[in-house]
Design an enzyme around this catalytic site. Structure first.
Site, PDB file in Angstrom:
ATOM      1  NE  ARG A  63      -0.122  -7.833  -5.102  1.00  0.00           N
ATOM      2  CZ  ARG A  63       0.553  -6.941  -4.379  1.00  0.00           C
ATOM      3  NH1 ARG A  63      -0.070  -5.885  -3.891  1.00  0.00           N
ATOM      4  NH2 ARG A  63       1.823  -7.099  -4.138  1.00  0.00           N
ATOM      5  CD  GLN A  64      -0.897  -8.250 -14.654  1.00  0.00           C
ATOM      6  OE1 GLN A  64      -0.597  -7.365 -13.872  1.00  0.00           O
ATOM      7  NE2 GLN A  64      -1.513  -7.997 -15.800  1.00  0.00           N
TER       8      GLN A  64
ATOM      9  CE  LYS B  41      -7.801  -0.870  -2.820  1.00  0.00           C
ATOM     10  NZ  LYS B  41      -6.908  -1.904  -2.289  1.00  0.00           N
TER      11      LYS B  41
ATOM     12  NE  ARG C 291      -3.969  -0.864  -5.736  1.00  0.00           N
ATOM     13  CZ  ARG C 291      -3.101  -0.716  -4.737  1.00  0.00           C
ATOM     14  NH1 ARG C 291      -2.039   0.034  -4.894  1.00  0.00           N
ATOM     15  NH2 ARG C 291      -3.313  -1.325  -3.583  1.00  0.00           N
TER      16      ARG C 291
ATOM     17  CB  THR D   7      -5.162  -0.634   1.040  1.00  0.00           C
ATOM     18  OG1 THR D   7      -4.783  -0.643  -0.329  1.00  0.00           O
ATOM     19  CG2 THR D   7      -6.595  -1.071   1.207  1.00  0.00           C
TER      20      THR D   7
HETATM   21  C1  R5P Z   1      -6.034  -5.189  -3.284  1.00  0.00           C
HETATM   22  O1  R5P Z   1      -7.011  -5.420  -3.991  1.00  0.00           O
HETATM   23  C2  R5P Z   1      -5.671  -6.014  -2.103  1.00  0.00           C
HETATM   24  O2  R5P Z   1      -6.779  -6.674  -1.557  1.00  0.00           O
HETATM   25  C3  R5P Z   1      -4.974  -5.203  -1.052  1.00  0.00           C
HETATM   26  O3  R5P Z   1      -5.873  -4.233  -0.554  1.00  0.00           O
HETATM   27  C4  R5P Z   1      -3.763  -4.518  -1.603  1.00  0.00           C
HETATM   28  O4  R5P Z   1      -2.937  -5.449  -2.269  1.00  0.00           O
HETATM   29  C5  R5P Z   1      -2.977  -3.826  -0.534  1.00  0.00           C
HETATM   30  O5  R5P Z   1      -1.926  -3.147  -1.130  1.00  0.00           O
HETATM   31  P1  R5P Z   1      -1.278  -1.882  -0.433  1.00  0.00           P
HETATM   32  O6  R5P Z   1      -0.879  -2.299   0.944  1.00  0.00           O
HETATM   33  O7  R5P Z   1      -0.090  -1.569  -1.306  1.00  0.00           O
HETATM   34  O8  R5P Z   1      -2.274  -0.782  -0.446  1.00  0.00           O
END
Ligand code: R5P
Length: 302
Positions: A96-97, A194, A196, A230
């Site tokens: 993710r990074q 979405k 963040r 999410t």
């Molecule tokens: C983000 O871009 C990913 O695809 C997931 O939507 C995200 O990692 C989900 O994280 P969380 O459950 O904390 O919302």
């Protein structure tokens, strides 16, 4: 070819699928927290040829310990004089990074891949890597991300859903929703928008839903369920449009804190995940797809 890994259902099954001998990685933790992974039966490994190092991130999740175990073991395997090492890392940690989002942050995904390469790993096989372009991310390390949505799609086909709506909870997941619809051979797909907050981690989702879900089965798909924020946002939006049933299907069940409960309380009728990380909802297996890919590589490289 041999498989080395901790003795669990995943590595055992992978070895079985590949038709290779399995050597267990025994784990020891010293009182100071340091670890010593040991390959059992190493005296029986003569000219190991190609070695598959198969290891899943386990619970309780500790990606740092997991990585150190892999690095130490890869070096150890290399010292046995093998031809090559393929690492099967079903959930790519630190993925993710993959960008420096704010000044001063590390490019973790690339640095981790460099470490793997330095430890002697020749090929990395992962599942639905969070970032795209893993193939070219680290020169010298052959890397492939297999889609975990294939296994999810096959599982959903068996459920016999009629004309479902598959929804990605953000723009990126729209492609995965489409992949599922293609496998199902019926239904429609769409995705939500979405946003963040990089500082607080808080997620906001726009209310617009472009497909009619009333009276239909809705499947919400994503690569990762971590906090569940999410998914909960997406469920809350879908619920306002009278769906018949809401099914959640993710590849990687990180499931931090009370994620499962949050998702169920929000209104999910079913919460499913693959076995890239073990969990109580990991009902779908990606092992066959991984084995198939490794066999294809083998056939090409012979
Ligand atoms: C983000 O871009 C990913 O695809 C997931 O939507 C995200 O990692 C989900 O994280 P969380 O459950 O904390 O919302």
């Amino acid at each position: 070819m041999i498989v080395i890994g901790p003795r669990d259902r995943f590595s055992d099954k992978l070895a079985e699928n590949l038709g290779c001998e399995f050597f267990e990685l025994e784990r020891k933790t010293f009182p100071d927290g340091e670890i010593r992974p040991r390959i059992l039966g190493v005296e029986n490994i003569n000219s190991p040829g190609r070695v598959i190092l198969a290891s899943r991130l386990e619970r309780p999740l500790d990606p740092n310990r997991y990585l150190v175990e892999i690095l130490l073991t890869a070096k150890n395997i290399k010292s046995l004089g093998c031809d090559s090492i393929t690492l099967v890392m079903p959930y790519m940690v630190y993925a993710r990074q993959d960008k420096i989002f704010r000044p001063g942050e590390p490019l973790s995904a690339a640095y981790i891949m460099e470490l793997l390469r330095h430890a002697g790993i020749d090929r990395l096989v992962t599942v639905s890597c969070h970032f795209s372009g893993i193939e070219t991310f680290c020169p010298g390390l052959k890397a492939t991300s297999i889609s975990g949505f294939k296994s999810i799609g096959k599982h959903l086909v068996e459920m016999g859903l009629k004309n479902p709506v598959v929804i990605g909870p953000d723009k990126k997941s729209g492609a995965w929703a489409k992949e599922i619809v293609d496998i199902l051979g019926s239904g429609e797909y769409t995705f939500l928008e979405k946003h963040r907050d990089r500082n607080s981690g808080e997620v906001q989702t726009e209310e617009t839903l472009s497909v009619d879900t009333s009276g239909r089965d809705v499947i919400i798909v994503d690569d990762i369920a971590s906090s569940g924020g999410t998914l909960v946002n997406a469920i809350n939006i879908v619920k306002k449009h009278q769906p018949k049933k809401i099914i959640i299907a993710v590849v990687h069940p990180i499931l931090s804190g009370d994620c499962i409960e949050k998702v169920r309380t929000a209104g999910a009728d079913m919460f499913l995940a693959t076995d890239t990380i073990p969990s109580e909802i990991s009902k779908i297996s990606v092992i066959e797809d991984i084995a198939r890919f490794i066999k294809t590589c083998e056939a090409k490289e012979v």
